[in-house]
Design a protein around this motif. Structure first.
Motif, PDB file in Angstrom:
ATOM      1  N   CYS A   6     -27.563  33.372  29.035  1.00 25.16           N
ATOM      2  CA  CYS A   6     -27.190  32.073  28.470  1.00 25.16           C
ATOM      3  C   CYS A   6     -25.855  32.172  27.726  1.00 25.16           C
ATOM      4  O   CYS A   6     -25.691  31.689  26.610  1.00 25.16           O
ATOM      5  CB  CYS A   6     -28.281  31.548  27.540  1.00 25.16           C
ATOM      6  SG  CYS A   6     -29.876  31.339  28.348  1.00 25.16           S
ATOM      7  N   ASP A   7     -24.909  32.816  28.408  1.00 29.07           N
ATOM      8  CA  ASP A   7     -23.571  33.046  27.863  1.00 29.07           C
ATOM      9  C   ASP A   7     -23.623  33.829  26.555  1.00 29.07           C
ATOM     10  O   ASP A   7     -22.866  33.553  25.615  1.00 29.07           O
ATOM     11  CB  ASP A   7     -22.808  31.730  27.662  1.00 29.07           C
ATOM     12  CG  ASP A   7     -21.350  31.864  28.078  1.00 29.07           C
ATOM     13  OD1 ASP A   7     -20.844  33.002  28.113  1.00 29.07           O
ATOM     14  OD2 ASP A   7     -20.713  30.841  28.380  1.00 29.07           O
ATOM     15  N   ALA A   8     -24.513  34.827  26.527  1.00 26.62           N
ATOM     16  CA  ALA A   8     -24.649  35.711  25.357  1.00 26.62           C
ATOM     17  C   ALA A   8     -24.863  34.917  24.067  1.00 26.62           C
ATOM     18  O   ALA A   8     -24.332  35.260  23.012  1.00 26.62           O
ATOM     19  CB  ALA A   8     -23.423  36.625  25.234  1.00 26.62           C
ATOM     20  N   SER A   9     -25.675  33.867  24.164  1.00 28.48           N
ATOM     21  CA  SER A   9     -25.888  33.004  23.007  1.00 28.48           C
ATOM     22  C   SER A   9     -26.941  33.581  22.069  1.00 28.48           C
ATOM     23  O   SER A   9     -27.825  34.336  22.484  1.00 28.48           O
ATOM     24  CB  SER A   9     -26.292  31.598  23.471  1.00 28.48           C
ATOM     25  OG  SER A   9     -25.221  30.993  24.165  1.00 28.48           O
ATOM     26  N   GLN A  10     -26.846  33.185  20.813  1.00 26.54           N
ATOM     27  CA  GLN A  10     -27.685  33.771  19.780  1.00 26.54           C
ATOM     28  C   GLN A  10     -28.936  32.963  19.473  1.00 26.54           C
ATOM     29  O   GLN A  10     -29.975  33.534  19.149  1.00 26.54           O
ATOM     30  CB  GLN A  10     -26.860  33.937  18.493  1.00 26.54           C
ATOM     31  CG  GLN A  10     -25.737  34.937  18.614  1.00 26.54           C
ATOM     32  CD  GLN A  10     -24.868  34.998  17.375  1.00 26.54           C
ATOM     33  OE1 GLN A  10     -23.655  34.865  17.444  1.00 26.54           O
ATOM     34  NE2 GLN A  10     -25.465  35.200  16.223  1.00 26.54           N
ATOM     35  N   ASN A  11     -28.829  31.663  19.513  1.00 23.00           N
ATOM     36  CA  ASN A  11     -29.974  30.814  19.198  1.00 23.00           C
ATOM     37  C   ASN A  11     -30.272  29.987  20.439  1.00 23.00           C
ATOM     38  O   ASN A  11     -29.634  28.956  20.680  1.00 23.00           O
ATOM     39  CB  ASN A  11     -29.651  29.917  18.000  1.00 23.00           C
ATOM     40  CG  ASN A  11     -30.839  29.107  17.533  1.00 23.00           C
ATOM     41  OD1 ASN A  11     -31.643  28.647  18.345  1.00 23.00           O
ATOM     42  ND2 ASN A  11     -30.956  28.916  16.224  1.00 23.00           N
ATOM     43  N   ILE A  12     -31.237  30.418  21.234  1.00 27.56           N
ATOM     44  CA  ILE A  12     -31.470  29.786  22.536  1.00 27.56           C
ATOM     45  C   ILE A  12     -32.118  28.414  22.370  1.00 27.56           C
ATOM     46  O   ILE A  12     -31.823  27.482  23.117  1.00 27.56           O
ATOM     47  CB  ILE A  12     -32.316  30.694  23.436  1.00 27.56           C
ATOM     48  CG1 ILE A  12     -31.637  32.068  23.578  1.00 27.56           C
ATOM     49  CG2 ILE A  12     -32.496  30.066  24.811  1.00 27.56           C
ATOM     50  CD1 ILE A  12     -30.207  32.005  24.089  1.00 27.56           C
ATOM     51  N   SER A  13     -32.950  28.249  21.378  1.00 30.34           N
ATOM     52  CA  SER A  13     -33.507  26.919  21.118  1.00 30.34           C
ATOM     53  C   SER A  13     -32.396  25.942  20.753  1.00 30.34           C
ATOM     54  O   SER A  13     -32.347  24.808  21.246  1.00 30.34           O
ATOM     55  CB  SER A  13     -34.553  26.984  20.004  1.00 30.34           C
ATOM     56  OG  SER A  13     -35.685  27.735  20.411  1.00 30.34           O
ATOM     57  N   GLY A  14     -31.483  26.378  19.899  1.00 36.49           N
ATOM     58  CA  GLY A  14     -30.346  25.542  19.536  1.00 36.49           C
ATOM     59  C   GLY A  14     -29.402  25.324  20.699  1.00 36.49           C
ATOM     60  O   GLY A  14     -28.794  24.256  20.837  1.00 36.49           O
ATOM     61  N   TRP A  15     -29.277  26.332  21.544  1.00 35.54           N
ATOM     62  CA  TRP A  15     -28.414  26.239  22.730  1.00 35.54           C
ATOM     63  C   TRP A  15     -28.960  25.206  23.711  1.00 35.54           C
ATOM     64  O   TRP A  15     -28.201  24.397  24.257  1.00 35.54           O
ATOM     65  CB  TRP A  15     -28.335  27.626  23.364  1.00 35.54           C
ATOM     66  CG  TRP A  15     -27.379  27.788  24.492  1.00 35.54           C
ATOM     67  CD1 TRP A  15     -26.027  27.979  24.412  1.00 35.54           C
ATOM     68  CD2 TRP A  15     -27.716  27.837  25.885  1.00 35.54           C
ATOM     69  NE1 TRP A  15     -25.507  28.128  25.668  1.00 35.54           N
ATOM     70  CE2 TRP A  15     -26.514  28.053  26.586  1.00 35.54           C
ATOM     71  CE3 TRP A  15     -28.910  27.728  26.587  1.00 35.54           C
ATOM     72  CZ2 TRP A  15     -26.471  28.155  27.967  1.00 35.54           C
ATOM     73  CZ3 TRP A  15     -28.867  27.827  27.969  1.00 35.54           C
ATOM     74  CH2 TRP A  15     -27.666  28.041  28.642  1.00 35.54           C
TER      75      TRP A  15
END
Length: 360
Positions: free
Chosen positions: A210-219
């Protein structure tokens, strides 16, 4: 000395790939289909792009998109100076070259989408006198982890801020952590251009995890937040081209399928009774092997769900978005872990002997 049962590792250190048998990642590509027709735009093969390594294009009314065909940025010509949005190192001084192609106005303002070096690591090219606008958290992170190529913002905001230069407005909004803390939305209402970096990459399934994202719920929440804007053009920070609303909606559909598959995978494989069975199958002295088999089972289930599902127009995802066959397994892992870590659990272990199964 290696244990008697240790397998000898054979390495292949050919210049184009480093591979090891049994462990690590295999080389991909031989069995994967080509990316969808039309994903690679004509400018890629132009003599000019091959020579200089960048492409600049006016989207509307003084708002320009700049790309290295891997990283994107943007700038707005206002009549009283240029406002730049991000400065990826892969563009570097080509950001200046692109601006100089269309105007002799100086860059007076720089907007940071977020603090990551791959998107603003060349911001120093604009010199020491520009005003740098960013979210408060971005400033705090750059003060904590200094980098002379990423000058500290000179103006910050908390939730919403309207940057007005020469009567041209950019609406900056922070809606909470998504890709990373401090990642903002940049909207040009007159031109109907939305910049939201590292959330979606039109034409593709985005970079792994997910593009190295940190907060997947927020993403995921950011997907619906993007669609709340009235935009005709979308700048996502990556890949070959800017996006239309239709292309953005297609990316949202893809990740909805990933979430759907990952949710089903967690429900099927994360019961405590199922996990015990998978761990037992690996042997009592190989718990990490069993754990990998457990996680891989969920990731593989999700990947199959996504890649074999017919999409809204009847095609498969690899026929519609670039990178589907190689990146989906990484998205699957990241999303299923976010379900386990960030979303509500339906139950937990009960006390006593022989308790009913619960989700792990």
């Amino acid at each position: 000395m290696c244990p008697s049962g240790q397998k000898t590792i054979t390495a292949d250190s050919a210049p184009d790939f480093y591979g090891i048998d049994h462990y690590g990642f295999p080389r991909v590509g031989e069995d994967d289909p080509s990316d969808p027709k039309g994903y690679y735009p004509p400018y890629l093969q132009s003599e000019r792009f091959q020579k200089y390594g960048y492409h600049v294009e006016e989207l509307r009314d003084g708002f320009y998109w700049v790309t290295s065909a891997g990283y994107d940025a943007a700038f707005v010509v206002t009549g009283e100076g240029v406002v730049a949005i991000d400065a990826p190192p892969t563009l570097g001084e080509n950001m200046l070259a692109a601006i100089e192609e269309v105007t002799d106005q100086p860059v007076t303002h720089v907007v940071y989408s977020h603090w990551h070096a791959d998107h603003i690591g060349a911001a120093s090219v604009f010199g020491p006198d520009v005003e740098i606008v960013a979210h408060r958290i971005t400033k705090e992170l750059l003060e904590r982890f200094p980098d002379p190529k990423r000058p500290v913002p000179t103006r910050t905001f908390e939730n919403d801020y309207v940057l007005d230069v020469g009567g041209v407005e950019l609406h900056l909004s922070y809606k909470g952590e998504n890709h990373c803390p401090g990642n903002i939305f940049v909207y040009a209402p007159r031109q109907k251009v939305l910049t939201a970096v590292d959330i979606l990459s039109p034409g593709s399934v985005t970079f792994m995890h997910c593009d190295a994202s940190q907060n997947i719920s927020g993403w995921y929440e950011a997907h619906s937040q993007i669609l709340e804007y009235d935009f005709d053009f979308f700048v996502g920070g990556h890949h070959m081209h800017y996006g239309t609303r239709e292309q953005v909606e297609l990316c949202v559909e893809y990740f909805a399928d990933v979430l759907e598959g990952a949710t089903a995978a967690v429900e099927r494989f994360s019961g405590s009774d199922v996990l015990v069975g998978i761990l037992a199958g690996a042997g009592q002295d190989r718990v990490f092997v069993g754990t990998e088999n457990w996680i891989s089972s969920m990731a593989n289930y999700t990947t199959r769900h996504v890649l074999e599902k017919r999409t809204s127009n009847g095609q498969l995802w690899w026929e519609r978005l670039a990178g589907a066959t190689t990146q989906t397994k990484y998205h699957a892992y990241t999303v299923l872990e976010s379900i386990r870590l960030e979303r509500p659990r339906p139950d937990y272990r009960m006390r006593g002997t022989n308790p009913p199964p619960f989700q792990t």
